[in-house]
Design a protein around this motif. Structure first.
Motif, mmCIF file in Angstrom:
data_model
loop_
_atom_site.group_PDB
_atom_site.id
_atom_site.type_symbol
_atom_site.label_atom_id
_atom_site.label_comp_id
_atom_site.label_asym_id
_atom_site.label_seq_id
_atom_site.Cartn_x
_atom_site.Cartn_y
_atom_site.Cartn_z
ATOM 1 N N TYR A 1 72.204 83.653 -105.928
ATOM 2 C CA TYR A 1 71.599 82.857 -104.866
ATOM 3 C C TYR A 1 72.596 81.874 -104.284
ATOM 4 O O TYR A 1 73.532 81.444 -104.947
ATOM 5 N N THR B 1 69.422 82.153 -99.749
ATOM 6 C CA THR B 1 69.778 83.565 -99.663
ATOM 7 C C THR B 1 69.786 84.141 -101.068
ATOM 8 O O THR B 1 70.480 83.621 -101.952
ATOM 9 N N ASN C 1 70.540 87.529 -103.240
ATOM 10 C CA ASN C 1 71.222 88.823 -103.186
ATOM 11 C C ASN C 1 71.030 89.509 -104.527
ATOM 12 O O ASN C 1 71.642 89.133 -105.521
ATOM 13 N N ASN C 2 70.181 90.512 -104.541
ATOM 14 C CA ASN C 2 69.848 91.245 -105.754
ATOM 15 C C ASN C 2 70.669 92.527 -105.803
ATOM 16 O O ASN C 2 70.525 93.383 -104.950
ATOM 17 N N SER D 1 71.698 97.204 -103.325
ATOM 18 C CA SER D 1 71.779 95.785 -103.021
ATOM 19 C C SER D 1 70.688 95.410 -102.030
ATOM 20 O O SER D 1 70.424 96.151 -101.085
ATOM 21 N N ASN D 2 70.059 94.275 -102.243
ATOM 22 C CA ASN D 2 68.975 93.813 -101.384
ATOM 23 C C ASN D 2 69.169 92.321 -101.137
ATOM 24 O O ASN D 2 69.249 91.546 -102.084
ATOM 25 N N THR D 3 69.243 91.920 -99.885
ATOM 26 C CA THR D 3 69.422 90.512 -99.540
ATOM 27 C C THR D 3 68.189 90.010 -98.806
ATOM 28 O O THR D 3 67.732 90.642 -97.856
#
Length: 144
Positions: A116, A126, A128-129, A136-138
Motif C-alpha cells: 500500500y 493505493t 497493489n495486490n 496483479s490488481n491495483t
C-alpha cells in the motif's frame, strides 16, 4: 581451561545476539493514516479501517439492479514497516438487491498481504495486490 570457557561463552553470547536480531521490515503495527472510511475510485466498494484493528469491506457486484449482490467482509488489519497491509478476514455475508436477509459466506476466512501507499496529503490510498500466480490488481481509494 577458564580462558577457553570464557572465550566459548563470549562467542556463544555473540552468536545468540546476532541471530536473535531480525529485520524490522516484518514488525507489525497499525499505520494511523489508514484509519477511516475509504471509497473506491470506481464507486464499487468501501473499506473502513478502525483504530482498534478491525476492518470492514463492502463491495458491490453486478451489472444491473437485477443482478446486484452486496458483500460485507469483516476482519482484522495491521501494517508492516515496509508498507505492507496484512488482512485477516474472519466473516463474510452477502445480500441480493431487494432482499433484506444477509447470508453467511462459506469459507470466508482468508489472510492476505497487500502493498500500500498513501499519497495526496493522506487522501489517496493505493492497494497493489500481487498474487502468487503473478496476477496483479491495483485499487485506488479516496478518504471520505
Amino acid at each position: 581451561m577458564k580462558k577457553y570457557l570464557f572465550l566459548m561463552l563470549a562467542v556463544l553470547s555473540m552468536a545468540v545476539t546476532f541471530t536473535a536480531c531480525s529485520s524490522d521490515d516484518e514488525s507489525t503495527g497499525r499505520d494511523a493514516r489508514l484509519v477511516g472510511a475509504w471509497m473506491a475510485s470506481d464507486g464499487g466498494d468501501e473499506v473502513t479501517f478502525n483504530a482498534d484493528g478491525t476492518v470492514t469491506h463492502m463491495e458491490k457486484y453486478g451489472s444491473s439492479i437485477y443482478t446486484l449482490t452486496i458483500y460485507k467482509w469483516e476482519g482484522e488489519w495491521a501494517t508492516t514497516n515496509d508498507s505492507k497491509l496484512k488482512l485477516h478476514w474472519t466473516k463474510g455475508q452477502s445480500v441480493k438487491f431487494g432482499q433484506s436477509n444477509w447470508k453467511d459466506v462459506e469459507d470466508a476466512e482468508e489472510r492476505s498481504t497487500i502493498n500500500y501507499t498513501i499519497s495526496n496529503n493522506g487522501k489517496t490510498l493505493t492497494l497493489n495486490n500481487v498474487e502468487e500466480e503473478g496476477y496483479s490488481n491495483t485499487n485506488i481509494y479516496t478518504k471520505e
